[in-house]
Design an enzyme around this catalytic site. Structure first.
Site, PDB file in Angstrom:
ATOM      1  CD  GLU A  24      -2.993   0.811   2.350  1.00 56.41           C
ATOM      2  OE1 GLU A  24      -4.213   0.908   2.172  1.00 56.41           O
ATOM      3  OE2 GLU A  24      -2.485   0.621   3.481  1.00 56.41           O
ATOM      4  CE  LYS A  39       0.427   2.661   5.055  1.00 52.34           C
ATOM      5  NZ  LYS A  39      -0.496   1.647   5.637  1.00 52.34           N
ATOM      6  CG  ASP A 141      -6.719  -7.384   8.763  1.00 50.32           C
ATOM      7  OD1 ASP A 141      -6.856  -8.607   8.999  1.00 50.32           O
ATOM      8  OD2 ASP A 141      -5.798  -6.921   8.062  1.00 50.32           O
TER       9      ASP A 141
END
EC number: 2.7.-.-
Length: 646
Positions: A24, A39, A141
């Protein structure tokens, strides 16, 4: 040089060294903020994801930032531009949680960490979930790669941008998941796209992580199949609630793998929490919450005690015996005692003095026990119409005589009238014999049961307060004394054996560095690796053909693939003769002998005292059994009298 980025408030952020990269995006140091990282997505996320990140950054607080690598600020390519990433706290000095719960990893990276440390880690995992849930969000998740843990037991959740976020009523869903962390009720979903998760779904993954940490990385739905369709796939077993450690696991079709940590190590209320989390009741009435786990584990932390043999053996206080010693005796080592804190015997132990106590102990007198002969009961008569054995014998003789008589019927036809008489006698004798045999069988079984009960009570009483028990205890103490006397020679042999086994030990240690989780083995994915781990197969050193084949789903082809991987690791091994025996290995042998000496000397000291008091305490120990023995003797006498009437 990387381009300068901007926060939503216009502050400049310059990405520095790349720390890691995923599918990602990538994570970078930030030159201006040493305690934060950036990020940066490979491509700008969709508008909804940008809104989600903006909300998360705007609602960050100290509680969230303490447990979660939560967005602190959004990052933009230009002032007022699209969100292309975010700033978050730097997670340093921490490792993935499997480095803690995996026994093989922990022995190498955290050798000083005992079970109390793991318990604190489990508690902090629950606290991280509680923090997320209190803010109205859901992790979604849940998996072992999302949790980082430090040597101080602090846990930090990462990948928070995948959480399901409730932005003032607008839900930003979590649309990914790991199958072997997915609760049973969601196993049949084709995907998580468009699906709303709940805190109760999270609570399944939370319980599973806690189970991993406390039970050596074992998966609660991986075990030995008891029915044909169990154990083929972890996802299927989860979907069918096949909790291997359940109180009713026989019905569910799985039992725990061999030599696994027993669930009974935990107090009953914590056992019940796992039962609630992993069975149907967790779907119907909700699983234990993160807050409930924090409270239960905090209480358990206050009830721990240490083994007297090894400082590394810490366990719940409700247990009388050390579970880690029991597993050590089975060859399953969860915690390595480095020999630095072994509790030694106090210096006032003198074997001759203790043994003199044993020899001076006076044996108890012969016990006066109730005997069946003390009772003279009247035997029950046979049922009305049932002949005694001697009459049945007379009938059988008569039948034989009449049979001989019939042989002459052809010569003397006038005797034909005796045929009906003979038939009637035969029928009566046959019926009487069958009923008699059933009656005697019933009385004989009653006698055998009564005798077994009586003999069992006599044996119990003799062991508790009779000469037999005294002699058996003294023999056991004599065996301990002989073991103590033999310890110097045993230690000498063990130290000499280090040289003989040097090559194998070096090879074993070398293979322990190759982890199945990190290996690429054809056909062996994450779920199958989890199944292997549940059977204690974590590294190349753990691999044997027999061990792999006992895991359901590993036929000849997959087993050979794992064996081939081990062989590829073995080919890299080079023996180093100059390191044949290390000081640490010698120290480990001596520590083991010191622990054994302490255990034997303590047991012999206690045993000698108990033997001296054996005679004194015998009446109190045997008295509660005397009345049951009297009743058993009377019952045996009655059964014997009943049998004698046949």
């Amino acid at each position: 040089m990387k381009p300068t980025l901007y926060t939503a408030t216009g502050e400049c952020v310059t990405p520095g060294r790349e720390l890691g990269k995923g599918g990602e995006g990538a994570v970078y140091d930030i030159n201006e903020f040493v305690d934060s990282v950036a990020k940066i997505y490979h491509t700008p996320p969709p508008a909804l994801k940008q809104d989600k990140l903006a909300f998360m950054a705007a609602t960050a607080d100290a509680q969230l930032l303490n447990y979660v690598a939560w967005p602190q600020a959004t990052l933009h390519g230009g002032r007022g531009g699209k969100v292309i990433g975010f700033m978050m706290p730097k997670v340093s000095g921490k490792e993935p949680i499997h480095m803690i719960y995996s026994p093989a990893h922990r022995r190498q990276s955290y050798p000083h960490c005992a079970w109390d440390f793991l318990l604190y880690v489990a508690r902090n995992i629950a606290s991280s979930f509680a923090t997320v849930h209190e803010h109205g969000h859901v992790v979604g998740d849940v998996n072992q790669n999302s949790f980082m843990v430090g040597r101080d037991s602090k846990v930090v959740l990462i990948d928070s941008d995948s959480f399901q976020i409730n932005a003032n009523g607008t839900l930003h869903l979590c649309e990914v998941g790991v199958s072997h962390f997915t609760p049973p009720e969601l196993q049949t979903l084709p995907s998580f796209v468009g699906f709303e998760r709940t805190a109760n779904h999270d609570n399944f993954g939370l319980a599973l992580l806690i189970f991993h940490v406390l039970f050596g990385g074992r998966h609660p739905y991986s075990g030995v199949p008891l029915i044909s369709d169990a154990g083929n796939a972890l996802e299927t077993d989860i979907a069918h609630f096949r909790y291997a450690y359940a109180s009713d696991n026989q019905r569910r079709g799985l039992k725990p793998p061999p030599r696994s940590i027993p669930l009974s190590m935990l107090p009953g209320d914590v056992e019940a929490m796992f039962q609630q989390a992993f069975t149907e009741s967790g779907v119907a009435t909700a699983r234990p919450t993160a807050k409930a786990w924090v409270a239960a584990l905090d209480l358990l932390r206050q009830q721990l005690k240490k083994c007297t043999v090894s400082a590394m053996h810490v366990y719940p206080g409700h247990l009388t015996d050390c579970p880690w010693c029991a597993l050590d005796n089975q060859g399953v080592i969860y915690f390595i005692d480095l020999g630095e804190e072994v509790i030694t015997t106090s210096g006032d132990f003198v074997l001759a003095k203790v043994w003199a106590m044993v020899m001076a102990s006076v044996a108890p007198p012969a016990l006066q026990l109730p005997l069946p002969d003390h009772f003279q009961p009247t035997g029950r008569p046979l049922p009305l119409g049932l002949l005694r054995r001697e009459y049945i014998i007379l009938i059988e003789i008569a039948l034989s005589a009449l049979s001989l008589l019939l042989c002459g019927l052809q010569a003397e036809p006038r005797y034909i009238i005796l045929v009906p008489v003979l038939a009637a006698i035969w029928i009566i004798g046959s019926l009487t014999s069958k009923v008699y045999k059933a009656e005697i069988q019933q009385r004989r079984e009653a006698f055998n049961r009564a005798k077994m009960d009586y003999d069992h009570l006599v044996s119990q009483i003799q062991q508790l307060g009779g000469l037999e028990g005294f002699i058996a205890k003294r023999a056991m103490l004599e065996k301990m004394k002989d073991e103590i006397l033999g310890l110097p020679e045993e230690e000498k042999r063990a130290l000499a054996a280090l040289h003989d086994t040097a090559r194998e030990r070096q090879k074993q240690k070398f293979l322990e560095g190759f982890f199945i989780d990190a290996a690429s083995i054809p056909g062996v994915g994450p779920a199958r690796k989890a199944a292997l781990r549940s059977f204690g197969i974590e590294t190349a050193a753990d691999v044997t053909r027999r061990g792999v084949k006992q895991v359901k789903g590993f036929g000849d082809h997959l087993t050979q693939a794992v064996i081939d991987w081990k062989a590829s690791c073995e080919r890299r091994f080079v023996f180093r003769p100059n390191e044949a025996v290390t000081p640490a290995e010698r120290q480990a042998v001596m520590a083991k002998m010191a622990a054994k000496r302490h255990r034997l000397e303590s047991a012999l000291t206690v045993g000698a005292t108990e033997l001296q008091r054996f005679r004194l305490h015998a009446p109190a120990r045997t008295m509660p059994l005397m009345e049951p023995l009297r009743q058993a003797a009377e019952k045996l006498a009655q059964a014997q009298a009943d049998l004698s009437r046949c």
